[in-house]
Write an enzyme that holds these catalytic residues in place. Sequence first.
Site, PDB file in Angstrom:
ATOM      1  N   ASN A   9      42.167  61.027  14.485  1.00  0.00           N
ATOM      2  CA  ASN A   9      43.333  60.904  14.634  1.00  0.00           C
ATOM      3  C   ASN A   9      43.827  61.388  16.045  1.00  0.00           C
ATOM      4  O   ASN A   9      43.853  62.683  16.309  1.00  0.00           O
ATOM      5  CB  ASN A   9      44.515  61.650  13.718  1.00  0.00           C
ATOM      6  CG  ASN A   9      45.826  61.409  13.930  1.00  0.00           C
ATOM      7  OD1 ASN A   9      46.186  60.833  14.843  1.00  0.00           O
ATOM      8  ND2 ASN A   9      46.849  62.280  13.328  1.00  0.00           N
ATOM      9  N   TRP A  10      44.017  60.540  17.182  1.00  0.00           N
ATOM     10  CA  TRP A  10      43.994  60.935  18.333  1.00  0.00           C
ATOM     11  C   TRP A  10      45.450  61.387  18.741  1.00  0.00           C
ATOM     12  O   TRP A  10      45.564  61.814  19.937  1.00  0.00           O
ATOM     13  CB  TRP A  10      43.588  59.917  19.261  1.00  0.00           C
ATOM     14  CG  TRP A  10      42.148  59.331  19.087  1.00  0.00           C
ATOM     15  CD1 TRP A  10      41.173  59.948  18.725  1.00  0.00           C
ATOM     16  CD2 TRP A  10      41.677  58.398  20.040  1.00  0.00           C
ATOM     17  NE1 TRP A  10      40.017  59.386  18.611  1.00  0.00           N
ATOM     18  CE2 TRP A  10      40.160  58.364  19.588  1.00  0.00           C
ATOM     19  CE3 TRP A  10      41.942  57.330  21.057  1.00  0.00           C
ATOM     20  CZ2 TRP A  10      39.121  57.362  20.006  1.00  0.00           C
ATOM     21  CZ3 TRP A  10      40.890  56.603  21.464  1.00  0.00           C
ATOM     22  CH2 TRP A  10      39.675  56.520  21.013  1.00  0.00           C
ATOM     23  N   LYS A  11      46.287  61.199  17.709  1.00  0.00           N
ATOM     24  CA  LYS A  11      47.704  61.416  18.081  1.00  0.00           C
ATOM     25  C   LYS A  11      48.250  61.149  19.505  1.00  0.00           C
ATOM     26  O   LYS A  11      47.755  59.880  19.780  1.00  0.00           O
ATOM     27  CB  LYS A  11      47.944  63.021  17.904  1.00  0.00           C
ATOM     28  CG  LYS A  11      47.396  63.562  16.540  1.00  0.00           C
ATOM     29  CD  LYS A  11      47.747  65.078  16.251  1.00  0.00           C
ATOM     30  CE  LYS A  11      46.993  65.427  14.972  1.00  0.00           C
ATOM     31  NZ  LYS A  11      47.457  66.764  14.637  1.00  0.00           N
ATOM     32  N   HIS A  95      51.857  61.015   8.005  1.00  0.00           N
ATOM     33  CA  HIS A  95      51.243  62.366   8.580  1.00  0.00           C
ATOM     34  C   HIS A  95      52.337  63.362   8.769  1.00  0.00           C
ATOM     35  O   HIS A  95      53.516  63.245   8.761  1.00  0.00           O
ATOM     36  CB  HIS A  95      50.885  61.849  10.008  1.00  0.00           C
ATOM     37  CG  HIS A  95      49.964  63.093  10.532  1.00  0.00           C
ATOM     38  ND1 HIS A  95      50.607  64.225  11.007  1.00  0.00           N
ATOM     39  CD2 HIS A  95      48.567  63.252  10.627  1.00  0.00           C
ATOM     40  CE1 HIS A  95      49.646  65.028  11.476  1.00  0.00           C
ATOM     41  NE2 HIS A  95      48.472  64.557  11.093  1.00  0.00           N
ATOM     42  N   GLU A  97      53.009  65.412  10.697  1.00  0.00           N
ATOM     43  CA  GLU A  97      54.076  65.315  12.100  1.00  0.00           C
ATOM     44  C   GLU A  97      55.071  64.242  11.884  1.00  0.00           C
ATOM     45  O   GLU A  97      56.248  64.379  12.543  1.00  0.00           O
ATOM     46  CB  GLU A  97      53.239  64.980  13.116  1.00  0.00           C
ATOM     47  CG  GLU A  97      52.456  66.397  13.592  1.00  0.00           C
ATOM     48  CD  GLU A  97      51.050  66.168  14.090  1.00  0.00           C
ATOM     49  OE1 GLU A  97      50.662  65.266  14.758  1.00  0.00           O
ATOM     50  OE2 GLU A  97      49.977  67.184  14.159  1.00  0.00           O
ATOM     51  N   GLU A 167      46.380  67.357   4.015  1.00  0.00           N
ATOM     52  CA  GLU A 167      46.351  68.143   5.247  1.00  0.00           C
ATOM     53  C   GLU A 167      47.551  69.239   5.274  1.00  0.00           C
ATOM     54  O   GLU A 167      48.648  69.030   5.331  1.00  0.00           O
ATOM     55  CB  GLU A 167      46.830  67.217   6.447  1.00  0.00           C
ATOM     56  CG  GLU A 167      45.835  66.010   6.663  1.00  0.00           C
ATOM     57  CD  GLU A 167      45.924  65.503   8.329  1.00  0.00           C
ATOM     58  OE1 GLU A 167      44.896  65.497   8.825  1.00  0.00           O
ATOM     59  OE2 GLU A 167      47.080  65.290   8.468  1.00  0.00           O
ATOM     60  N   GLY A 173      46.135  72.091  13.734  1.00  0.00           N
ATOM     61  CA  GLY A 173      46.313  72.406  15.136  1.00  0.00           C
ATOM     62  C   GLY A 173      46.426  74.050  15.258  1.00  0.00           C
ATOM     63  O   GLY A 173      46.638  74.453  16.625  1.00  0.00           O
ATOM     64  N   SER A 213      42.246  71.363  11.488  1.00  0.00           N
ATOM     65  CA  SER A 213      41.383  72.219  12.005  1.00  0.00           C
ATOM     66  C   SER A 213      39.769  72.230  11.790  1.00  0.00           C
ATOM     67  O   SER A 213      38.977  72.798  11.628  1.00  0.00           O
ATOM     68  CB  SER A 213      41.553  73.789  12.155  1.00  0.00           C
ATOM     69  OG  SER A 213      42.793  74.133  12.519  1.00  0.00           O
ATOM     70  N   GLY A 234      41.984  65.975  14.073  1.00  0.00           N
ATOM     71  CA  GLY A 234      42.712  65.671  15.227  1.00  0.00           C
ATOM     72  C   GLY A 234      42.058  66.163  16.680  1.00  0.00           C
ATOM     73  O   GLY A 234      41.471  65.287  16.946  1.00  0.00           O
ATOM     74  N   GLY A 235      42.307  67.240  16.980  1.00  0.00           N
ATOM     75  CA  GLY A 235      41.896  67.946  18.354  1.00  0.00           C
ATOM     76  C   GLY A 235      40.294  67.693  18.418  1.00  0.00           C
ATOM     77  O   GLY A 235      40.022  67.062  19.523  1.00  0.00           O
TER      78      GLY A 235
HETATM   79  P1  13P Z   1      43.622  69.330  13.956  1.00  0.00           P
HETATM   80  O1  13P Z   1      42.216  68.678  13.587  1.00  0.00           O
HETATM   81  O2  13P Z   1      44.050  69.292  15.424  1.00  0.00           O
HETATM   82  O3  13P Z   1      44.001  70.442  13.275  1.00  0.00           O
HETATM   83  O4  13P Z   1      44.773  67.988  13.296  1.00  0.00           O
HETATM   84  C1  13P Z   1      44.570  67.547  11.884  1.00  0.00           C
HETATM   85  C2  13P Z   1      45.348  66.410  11.995  1.00  0.00           C
HETATM   86  O5  13P Z   1      46.574  66.432  12.021  1.00  0.00           O
HETATM   87  C3  13P Z   1      44.534  65.021  11.516  1.00  0.00           C
HETATM   88  O6  13P Z   1      45.597  64.276  11.166  1.00  0.00           O
END
Ligand code: 13P
Length: 251
Positions: A9-11, A95, A97, A167, A173, A213, A234-235
């Site tokens: 997930n590149w956000k 998600h 967020e 999640e 994050g 994470s 994510g990251g």
């Molecule tokens: P991180 O891997 O950056 O913690 O993000 C997880 C995430 O929200 C994937 O959708």
Amino acid sequence: MRKILIAGNWKMNLIPADGAALVDDLTARSGNWPDVDVVVCPAFTTIPAVALRLGGSPIQLGAQNMSDHDSGAYTGEVSGPMLLTVGCKWVILGHSERRQLFGETDTSVNSKLIKALSLGLKPIVCIGETLEEREAGRTIETVSRQLDGSLAGLTREDANQVTLAYEPIWAIGTGKVATVEQAGEVHSAIRSWCKEKFGAETAGWMRILYGGSVKPDNAAALLAHEDIDGALVGGASLKAEMFDGIIAAAK
Ligand code: 13P
């Protein structure tokens, strides 16, 4: 019997040129990958540039959100049929967020999910508790409520097409990954919920990803748990070396 799925997930990161370079780098490394499904979910405006690079690549394409309408006066929205025209096969829905920052609810996630299924898009539905809910001992209650609402009205056939992603919000994050024990307990509870709702066979097929994470050095232990069927990253999905390391950990 469940194939591991590693989704990035590149956000709201990576402009088209950077997204294209990242998938080129990943594709170059893909010869060594184990037999897993790999999906990347770029920002909407980066999707076409990435799609152009995926011919001959094992990487599949997804989006991070979609409207529950096909077209019309919905300023700022992007529809499922639009995602299909640019090559998306997957879509992340609900998600945390989106839920926390943009007012999405189990009800809105449910209508998007029903729309995605009707279009043949493969949904990844996200659920997970806040730190406050975990500390109050309400983790299972929270994810069960999210499942009840988000997956309302689905048939067994629908459920076969759904991937879930657990999640925990406190792990996103933050660098605070859930332990295998913490994640595994919730994954097993989610699988039990699915069994009760859709029967043992469907529950046995449904993939439940962990997100929060995930890094190359913690992925192998998480993926070794019998109820953890992949990762939503994510990251660490923004760097080819890291994402490749997580995929390699699925061996
Ligand atoms: P991180 O891997 O950056 O913690 O993000 C997880 C995430 O929200 C994937 O959708």
